[in-house]
Enzyme design. Structure first.
Site, mmCIF file in Angstrom:
data_model
loop_
_atom_site.group_PDB
_atom_site.id
_atom_site.type_symbol
_atom_site.label_atom_id
_atom_site.label_comp_id
_atom_site.label_asym_id
_atom_site.label_seq_id
_atom_site.Cartn_x
_atom_site.Cartn_y
_atom_site.Cartn_z
ATOM 1 N N SER A 125 9.016 2.337 23.874
ATOM 2 C CA SER A 125 9.726 2.746 25.214
ATOM 3 C C SER A 125 9.738 3.905 25.658
ATOM 4 O O SER A 125 9.842 4.748 24.647
ATOM 5 C CB SER A 125 11.051 2.233 24.910
ATOM 6 O OG SER A 125 11.913 2.614 26.053
ATOM 7 N N TYR A 150 19.431 2.313 19.625
ATOM 8 C CA TYR A 150 18.340 1.544 19.959
ATOM 9 C C TYR A 150 17.101 2.462 20.226
ATOM 10 O O TYR A 150 15.960 2.181 19.463
ATOM 11 C CB TYR A 150 18.558 1.028 21.580
ATOM 12 C CG TYR A 150 17.226 0.296 21.982
ATOM 13 C CD1 TYR A 150 16.693 -0.873 21.484
ATOM 14 C CD2 TYR A 150 16.605 0.954 22.953
ATOM 15 C CE1 TYR A 150 15.499 -1.361 21.977
ATOM 16 C CE2 TYR A 150 15.665 0.435 23.561
ATOM 17 C CZ TYR A 150 14.967 -0.612 23.126
ATOM 18 O OH TYR A 150 13.744 -0.942 23.879
ATOM 19 N N LYS A 154 13.117 2.876 17.982
ATOM 20 C CA LYS A 154 11.925 3.031 18.468
ATOM 21 C C LYS A 154 11.013 4.217 17.947
ATOM 22 O O LYS A 154 9.914 4.033 17.589
ATOM 23 C CB LYS A 154 11.806 2.940 20.001
ATOM 24 C CG LYS A 154 12.267 1.899 20.695
ATOM 25 C CD LYS A 154 11.597 0.418 20.499
ATOM 26 C CE LYS A 154 11.840 -0.869 20.819
ATOM 27 N NZ LYS A 154 11.167 -2.125 20.360
HETATM 28 P P1 NAD Z 1 13.771 -10.161 24.701
HETATM 29 O O1 NAD Z 1 15.239 -9.993 24.172
HETATM 30 O O2 NAD Z 1 13.737 -10.836 26.015
HETATM 31 O O3 NAD Z 1 12.868 -10.525 23.573
HETATM 32 C C1 NAD Z 1 12.798 -10.351 22.264
HETATM 33 C C2 NAD Z 1 12.782 -11.563 21.443
HETATM 34 O O4 NAD Z 1 12.954 -11.227 20.279
HETATM 35 C C3 NAD Z 1 14.041 -12.292 21.867
HETATM 36 O O5 NAD Z 1 13.190 -13.785 22.230
HETATM 37 C C4 NAD Z 1 14.792 -12.593 20.442
HETATM 38 O O6 NAD Z 1 15.086 -13.863 20.243
HETATM 39 C C5 NAD Z 1 13.469 -12.167 19.586
HETATM 40 N N1 NAD Z 1 14.044 -11.336 18.230
HETATM 41 C C6 NAD Z 1 14.932 -10.406 18.107
HETATM 42 N N2 NAD Z 1 14.960 -10.084 16.753
HETATM 43 C C7 NAD Z 1 14.380 -10.909 16.353
HETATM 44 C C8 NAD Z 1 14.341 -11.403 14.690
HETATM 45 N N3 NAD Z 1 14.874 -10.639 13.890
HETATM 46 N N4 NAD Z 1 13.639 -12.276 14.258
HETATM 47 C C9 NAD Z 1 12.926 -13.029 15.241
HETATM 48 N N5 NAD Z 1 13.001 -12.916 16.616
HETATM 49 C C10 NAD Z 1 13.826 -12.038 16.822
HETATM 50 O O7 NAD Z 1 13.280 -8.455 25.012
HETATM 51 P P2 NAD Z 1 12.282 -8.000 25.954
HETATM 52 O O8 NAD Z 1 12.478 -7.291 27.083
HETATM 53 O O9 NAD Z 1 11.083 -9.167 25.997
HETATM 54 O O10 NAD Z 1 11.743 -6.954 25.147
HETATM 55 C C11 NAD Z 1 10.606 -7.161 24.219
HETATM 56 C C12 NAD Z 1 10.147 -5.703 23.343
HETATM 57 O O11 NAD Z 1 9.786 -4.762 24.383
HETATM 58 C C13 NAD Z 1 11.576 -5.068 22.417
HETATM 59 O O12 NAD Z 1 10.642 -4.579 21.336
HETATM 60 C C14 NAD Z 1 12.042 -4.083 23.514
HETATM 61 O O13 NAD Z 1 12.838 -3.316 22.835
HETATM 62 C C15 NAD Z 1 10.803 -3.447 24.056
HETATM 63 N N6 NAD Z 1 11.279 -2.992 25.526
HETATM 64 C C16 NAD Z 1 11.752 -3.754 26.510
HETATM 65 C C17 NAD Z 1 12.093 -3.003 27.657
HETATM 66 C C18 NAD Z 1 12.539 -3.848 28.623
HETATM 67 O O14 NAD Z 1 13.437 -2.996 29.400
HETATM 68 N N7 NAD Z 1 12.755 -5.051 28.671
HETATM 69 C C19 NAD Z 1 11.651 -1.928 27.969
HETATM 70 C C20 NAD Z 1 10.800 -0.947 26.853
HETATM 71 C C21 NAD Z 1 10.692 -1.671 25.606
HETATM 72 C C1 WQD Z 2 17.895 1.797 36.156
HETATM 73 C C2 WQD Z 2 18.273 2.594 37.049
HETATM 74 C C3 WQD Z 2 20.702 3.082 36.485
HETATM 75 C C4 WQD Z 2 22.315 -1.093 36.591
HETATM 76 C C5 WQD Z 2 16.796 1.015 30.135
HETATM 77 C C6 WQD Z 2 16.831 1.166 28.460
HETATM 78 C C7 WQD Z 2 15.517 1.642 28.412
HETATM 79 C C8 WQD Z 2 14.489 0.789 28.646
HETATM 80 C C9 WQD Z 2 14.400 0.453 29.809
HETATM 81 C C10 WQD Z 2 14.054 -0.523 26.591
HETATM 82 C C11 WQD Z 2 19.562 3.529 36.316
HETATM 83 C C12 WQD Z 2 20.949 2.177 37.802
HETATM 84 C C13 WQD Z 2 21.599 0.086 36.919
HETATM 85 C C14 WQD Z 2 23.564 -1.031 37.527
HETATM 86 C C15 WQD Z 2 22.768 0.975 38.590
HETATM 87 N N1 WQD Z 2 14.738 -0.283 27.889
HETATM 88 N N2 WQD Z 2 21.564 0.902 37.671
HETATM 89 N N3 WQD Z 2 23.390 -0.439 38.393
HETATM 90 O O1 WQD Z 2 18.666 2.872 32.008
HETATM 91 O O2 WQD Z 2 16.257 3.354 33.012
HETATM 92 O O3 WQD Z 2 16.362 2.063 30.994
HETATM 93 O O4 WQD Z 2 15.974 -0.082 30.305
HETATM 94 O O5 WQD Z 2 13.288 0.083 26.008
HETATM 95 O O6 WQD Z 2 15.576 2.252 26.970
HETATM 96 O O7 WQD Z 2 17.860 2.387 28.659
HETATM 97 O O8 WQD Z 2 17.288 1.082 32.981
HETATM 98 O O9 WQD Z 2 17.570 -0.926 34.422
HETATM 99 O O10 WQD Z 2 19.632 -0.114 33.257
HETATM 100 O O11 WQD Z 2 18.763 1.335 35.058
HETATM 101 O O12 WQD Z 2 22.836 1.709 39.399
HETATM 102 O O13 WQD Z 2 24.069 -2.243 37.543
HETATM 103 O O14 WQD Z 2 19.422 1.761 37.617
HETATM 104 O O15 WQD Z 2 22.053 4.020 36.664
HETATM 105 O O16 WQD Z 2 19.333 4.814 37.478
HETATM 106 P P1 WQD Z 2 17.324 2.292 32.445
HETATM 107 P P2 WQD Z 2 18.197 0.224 33.786
#
Ligand code: NAD
Ligand code: WQD
Length: 347
Positions: A125, A150, A154
């Site tokens: 991330s 969290y 990562k």
């Molecule tokens: P998500 O929660 O939709 O998907 C994750 C899946 O993993 C879920 O279906 C959950 O049931 C499964 N899971 C969690 N722990 C588990 C375990 N111990 N065993 C088996 N299954 C398990 O999340 P996502 O948004 O699809 O994110 C996927 C990956 O990308 C994550 O590693 C997340 O940290 C990373 N990521 C997400 C974002 C974002 O904003 N969505 C941003 C950066 C990184």
């Molecule tokens: C985006 C912008 C908020 C909600 C998160 C995780 C990061 C990564 C991506 C996993 C910000 C604003 C949000 C609301 C708002 N995930 N906002 N009102 O914080 O950039 O990142 O998701 O790795 O680790 O921290 O994403 O979508 O929460 O926010 O004004 O109700 O929207 O303040 O500026 P963020 P977000």
């Protein structure tokens, strides 16, 4: 080619499973359904014409994971999505996050070593960069001290993979996602936030559909052109496609190092207000919102330097912000239809 997609019924995993199957890969999903639904498999099948193989178990279960890998030692590569991802919850429950995100990764790496599986793509991330000193943020930007467990998982996961790959026949690609939003054009799969969403896009669509009263805009006094915070939003399908390319790169031995790191973003920063305007423009729906104070822990602005990923992967995010917000809205409408038809059935 058989690809294990952990967390494959989740948001990004399901979109990636679709892209992999459409390119002819055989997909096996492992998910414990802690944050996703089994129906996602049917919807992947509706889109691609093929239901992926699926096993439901918790990847923190070492024995179960080991047995799984013995049974499927013909896996060519792994994309490891499975993790908990709610930043705020991780602050409340740090051990739950360290245990889930780190133990599952270690069990997978052990399975790779024991069964001679060489390739892993890991979901990292942009949170690892914190508030970068210089924008856009490149892969060489310094990793800042994590402010949430969290984010720390990562950073630690990246290190665990690096040290493990150093002394084993393992190659890895670490993909640092910026802010994934949007949904598949079929509106059959998308993000399924459980409870009140923390992230901007699902909060916007839930407000517009009437589940939430109004969007709280966290801060309009940032040093940005309109005062709201800036992020690099990327369409989840563009993100999913980058995973297929990363897999091909490893299988075809095109990587230049054992562990490679790529930023996955569009290179464009958009403010919260710009996302709201895009949503209203692309959908024709007016959004209720109110300006509030800043949310603690938020960075002011971050967007990606995409040069390295564009050049090395031959990949570029293609979808516009309006396509992202419109697809998120269509997905919300699908969810709404589903809720309505369930209510009708219950009557
Ligand atoms: P998500 O929660 O939709 O998907 C994750 C899946 O993993 C879920 O279906 C959950 O049931 C499964 N899971 C969690 N722990 C588990 C375990 N111990 N065993 C088996 N299954 C398990 O999340 P996502 O948004 O699809 O994110 C996927 C990956 O990308 C994550 O590693 C997340 O940290 C990373 N990521 C997400 C974002 C974002 O904003 N969505 C941003 C950066 C990184
Ligand atoms: C985006 C912008 C908020 C909600 C998160 C995780 C990061 C990564 C991506 C996993 C910000 C604003 C949000 C609301 C708002 N995930 N906002 N009102 O914080 O950039 O990142 O998701 O790795 O680790 O921290 O994403 O979508 O929460 O926010 O004004 O109700 O929207 O303040 O500026 P963020 P977000």
């Amino acid at each position: 080619m058989k690809i294990l997609v952990t967390g494959g019924t989740g948001y990004i995993g399901s979109h990636t499973a679709v892209e992999l199957q459409e390119k002819g890969y055989e997909v096996i999903i492992v998910d414990n359904l802690s944050n996703s639904s089994i129906e996602v498999l049917d919807n992947i099948a509706l889109i691609t014409g093929k239901r992926p193989l699926f096993e439901q178990f918790d990847l923190t279960d070492r024995e179960h994971t080991a047995i799984f890998f013995q049974k499927h030692s013909d896996i060519d590569a792994i994309i490891h999505f499975a993790a908990f991802k709610a930043v705020g919850e991780s602050v409340e429950k740090p051990l739950m996050y360290y245990r889930n995100n780190l133990v599952s990764l270690m069990n997978i790496l052990q399975g790779m070593i024991d069964n001679r599986i060489r390739n892993i793509v890991f979901s990292s991330s942009c949170t690892v960069y914190g508030q970068p000193d210089k924008l856009p943020v490149s892969e060489n930007s310094p990793i800042k001290k994590a402010w949430s467990p969290y984010g720390n998982t990562k950073q630690m996961s990246e290190e665990i993979i690096q040290f493990t790959a150093d002394v084993n026949d393992i190659q890895a690609i670490l993909l640092r996602y910026f802010n994934p939003i949007g949904a598949h054009e079929s509106a059959l799969i998308g993000e399924l936030p459980i409870g009140v969403p923390n992230c901007l896009m699902p909060y916007i669509t839930q407000t517009a559909i009437g589940i939430r009263e109004y969007l709280r805009v966290w801060g309009d006094d940032y040093p940005t052109p309109d005062g709201t915070a800036i992020r690099d939003y990327i369409h989840v399908v563009d993100l999913a496609k980058a995973h297929v390319i990363a897999i091909e790169r490893m299988i075809e031995q095109k990587g230049k190092e054992k562990v490679e790191v790529f930023n996955l973003g569009t290179g464009n920063g958009f403010s919260v207000m710009e996302v709201i305007q895009s949503f209203e423009r692309s959908t024709g729906v007016k959004l209720n919102y109110q300006i509030m104070g800043r949310r603690s822990g938020d960075v002011v602005e971050v967007w990606s330097d995409t040069e390295f990923a564009n050049r090395e992967l031959g990949w570029k995010a293609e979808k516009t912000l309006d396509e992202m917000t419109l697809s998120a809205w269509k997905w919300e409408e699908t969810l709404n239809q589903k809720v309505k038809s369930e209510k009708r059935k219950a009557k």
